[in-house]
Design a protein around this motif. Structure first.
Motif, PDB file in Angstrom:
ATOM      1  N   ASN A   1       2.504   4.803   0.476  1.00 24.03           N
ATOM      2  CA  ASN A   1       2.625   5.386   2.112  1.00 24.03           C
ATOM      3  C   ASN A   1       1.589   6.300   2.409  1.00 24.03           C
TER       4      ASN A   1
ATOM      5  N   LEU B   1      -8.352   0.144   1.441  1.00 24.61           N
ATOM      6  CA  LEU B   1      -7.799  -1.388   1.490  1.00 24.61           C
ATOM      7  C   LEU B   1      -7.880  -2.204   0.419  1.00 24.61           C
TER       8      LEU B   1
ATOM      9  N   LEU C   1      -5.410   6.418   6.246  1.00 23.08           N
ATOM     10  CA  LEU C   1      -6.137   5.927   7.094  1.00 23.08           C
ATOM     11  C   LEU C   1      -5.527   5.970   8.471  1.00 23.08           C
ATOM     12  N   GLN C   2      -4.305   5.992   8.787  1.00 22.10           N
ATOM     13  CA  GLN C   2      -3.890   6.191  10.378  1.00 22.10           C
ATOM     14  C   GLN C   2      -4.209   7.545  10.863  1.00 22.10           C
TER      15      GLN C   2
ATOM     16  N   ASN D   1      -1.368   6.251   1.272  1.00 25.16           N
ATOM     17  CA  ASN D   1      -2.698   5.339   1.677  1.00 25.16           C
ATOM     18  C   ASN D   1      -2.456   5.167   3.339  1.00 25.16           C
ATOM     19  N   THR D   2      -1.434   4.625   3.664  1.00 27.02           N
ATOM     20  CA  THR D   2      -1.206   4.124   5.032  1.00 27.02           C
ATOM     21  C   THR D   2      -1.386   5.281   5.938  1.00 27.02           C
ATOM     22  N   GLU D   3      -0.904   6.523   5.843  1.00 31.18           N
ATOM     23  CA  GLU D   3      -0.827   7.719   6.474  1.00 31.18           C
ATOM     24  C   GLU D   3      -2.304   8.289   6.486  1.00 31.18           C
TER      25      GLU D   3
ATOM     26  N   ARG E   1     -12.276   3.874   3.468  1.00 35.03           N
ATOM     27  CA  ARG E   1     -11.572   2.714   3.989  1.00 35.03           C
ATOM     28  C   ARG E   1     -11.427   1.420   3.216  1.00 35.03           C
TER      29      ARG E   1
ATOM     30  N   MET F   1       0.878  -1.078  -0.061  1.00 38.87           N
ATOM     31  CA  MET F   1      -0.033   0.060   0.196  1.00 38.87           C
ATOM     32  C   MET F   1       0.906   1.207   0.050  1.00 38.87           C
TER      33      MET F   1
ATOM     34  N   ASN G   1      -7.161  -1.303  -2.680  1.00 35.58           N
ATOM     35  CA  ASN G   1      -6.408  -0.642  -3.764  1.00 35.58           C
ATOM     36  C   ASN G   1      -7.313  -0.043  -4.804  1.00 35.58           C
TER      37      ASN G   1
END
Length: 97
Positions: free
Chosen positions: A3, A53, A9-10, A5-7, A49, A1, A55
């Motif tokens: 970066n 997730l 979501l967090q 996208n990760t950030e 989300r 995923m 993609n």
């Protein structure tokens, strides 16, 4: 995923958690003001989300910057009316994902 996208979501998860806490701490009148917009935000968050997730989308740096700014605004919001306005903007940002 990627970066972003990760950030994203967090950060979005942290915002939603903060909104849940603010809702729990609100008095009855404030809860009534927040409920509808908070429910919309949660539904939109769940949809965004899922897309991230699976993609189906890739969050841009701009998407991430908007979410980070909204997080700061939620943390600073003192009055419930201010918080409601931030939640409406939050929903719009997540709906574009």
């Amino acid at each position: 995923m990627p970066n972003n996208n990760t950030e994203f979501l967090q950060t979005a998860s942290a915002v939603m958690n903060e909104l849940d806490v603010r809702y729990m701490e609100a008095d009855l009148d404030e809860k009534l003001e927040l409920k509808e917009e908070l429910d919309k935000a949660m539904m939109t968050f769940s949809e965004a989300r899922s897309k991230i997730l699976e993609n189906e989308v890739i969050c841009t740096s701009e998407d991430l910057a908007h979410m980070q700014e909204l997080r700061r605004e939620v943390e600073r919001a003192g009055e419930v009316q201010t918080l409601v306005r931030v939640v409406v903007r939050l929903t719009r940002v997540m709906a574009r994902i």
